[in-house]
Design an enzyme around this catalytic site. Structure first.
Site, PDB file in Angstrom:
ATOM      1  N   CYS A   1      36.629  33.732   6.714  1.00  0.00           N
ATOM      2  CA  CYS A   1      35.416  32.921   6.660  1.00  0.00           C
ATOM      3  C   CYS A   1      34.226  33.714   7.169  1.00  0.00           C
ATOM      4  CB  CYS A   1      35.604  31.650   7.491  1.00  0.00           C
ATOM      5  SG  CYS A   1      34.119  30.643   7.637  1.00  0.00           S
TER       6      CYS A   1
ATOM      7  N   CYS B   1      31.821  31.742   9.436  1.00  0.00           N
ATOM      8  CA  CYS B   1      32.349  31.518  10.784  1.00  0.00           C
ATOM      9  C   CYS B   1      32.200  32.756  11.665  1.00  0.00           C
ATOM     10  CB  CYS B   1      33.830  31.145  10.726  1.00  0.00           C
ATOM     11  SG  CYS B   1      34.240  29.794   9.620  1.00  0.00           S
ATOM     12  N   ASP B   2      32.480  33.926  11.110  1.00  0.00           N
ATOM     13  CA  ASP B   2      32.655  35.117  11.937  1.00  0.00           C
ATOM     14  C   ASP B   2      31.699  36.268  11.656  1.00  0.00           C
ATOM     15  OD1 ASP B   2      34.865  33.872  13.175  1.00  0.00           O
ATOM     16  OD2 ASP B   2      36.171  34.473  11.519  1.00  0.00           O
TER      17      ASP B   2
END
Length: 304
Positions: free
Chosen positions: A132, A135-136
């Site tokens: 993701c 997300c990261d």
């Protein structure tokens, strides 16, 4: 309480199903193990959903959908569905902490990212391996990273990662991308994105975190090492169907086979969104599936 409709999954398909069911005055519960929006909520920018000429943030769209569903009285329960059984005319839905009963069920659990299945992947999940970018991505400011994949998701995420990373190596097993032309053009015009064609990841190496990947040329067999601090994977999805496989028919890839009414082989059990066999998996098709499934669930209740 016995619900008229239980929806498993709160992605776009599940939220649309919940909206149509609740608005039709059917007692409706939506079961979600994580957060509303599913994969769409993890997408930074959605630009092909009708009505948003400048695009829309996936999380914002998901939250707006959830608010609309709640307006019509649908109930949300946070829980991971482990199995579903049908006894007489009722479905028993078992979660870890509780179980509920419903007259109809709409399966909208979606799909989860497919893994590479190479040495080092499991070891470094959360320590350099991610599925993701939204997300990261921020963890890799001014660092070199790799993106594995060549479809829309991979290129969209590679473009998003240009906000942070110094270099994004796109590893693709073919010599041309599968992504749509507009995304390809943007990627080819980015100074930060470099393509490694005809190649697959052979191994992921590092000590405490990812430090390099070994890529193999599928035509020559030649191995090369690329120093990276992170590896993002976008090579497709695996449908989440294990919990219900005894009640549905699956295709060779594990997707649920339905008819055009979203009905499965079990009366009263419907499927919508990325979990089912279909030619296009997008937010717009997911919400359409969910709407159809809810309307058909209502018809099923009327006739039974």
């Amino acid at each position: 309480m016995i619900y008229d409709v239980a929806v498993v999954g709160a992605g776009p398909a599940g939220l649309a199903a919940g909206l149509y069911a609740a608005r039709a005055k059917l007692s409706t519960v939506i079961l979600e193990k994580m957060f509303p929006g599913g994969q769409a909520a993890l997408t930074h920018h959605i630009e092909n959903y009708p009505g948003f000429s400048e695009g829309v943030n996936g999380l914002e769209l998901a939250n707006a959908m959830k608010k609309q569903v709640e307006k019509f009285g649908a109930e949300f329960i946070n829980g991971d569905v482990e199995r579903i059984e049908k006894t007489d005319d009722l479905f028993n839905i078992f979660m870890k902490a509780e179980s509920i009963k419903a007259k109809t069920v709409i399966l909208a659990a979606g799909a989860q990212p497919r893994k590479l299945g190479v040495k080092g992947e499991e070891e470094f999940i959360g320590r350099g391996i991610s599925y993701c970018a939204t997300c990261d991505g921020a963890f890799y400011k001014d660092k070199p990273i790799a993106m594995v994949g060549g479809g829309d998701s991979a290129i969209q995420e590679a473009l998003y990662l240009t906000r942070f990373a110094s270099t994004i190596y796109v590893i693709h097993r073919r010599n041309e991308l599968r992504a749509t032309k507009i995304l390809q053009d943007r990627a080819f015009n980015s100074e930060k994105i470099k393509f490694v064609w005809d190649s697959v990841v052979n191994e992921i190496k590092g000590k405490d975190a990812v430090e390099e990947i070994v890529v193999e040329n599928v035509k020559t067999g030649k191995l090369d090492s690329i120093p990276v601090d992170g590896v993002f994977v976008a090579i497709g999805y695996t449908p989440i169907t294990d919990f219900v496989k005894d009640l549905v028919e699956l295709d060779e890839e594990g997707y649920i086979i339905t008819d055009e009414h979203m009905a499965t082989k079990t009366p009263g059990l419907f499927a919508a969104g990325d979990i089912r066999q279909k030619p296009l998996r997008q937010v717009v098709t997911a919400v359409a599936d969910g709407a159809i499934a809810a309307v058909e669930a209502g018809k099923f209740l009327e006739n039974n």
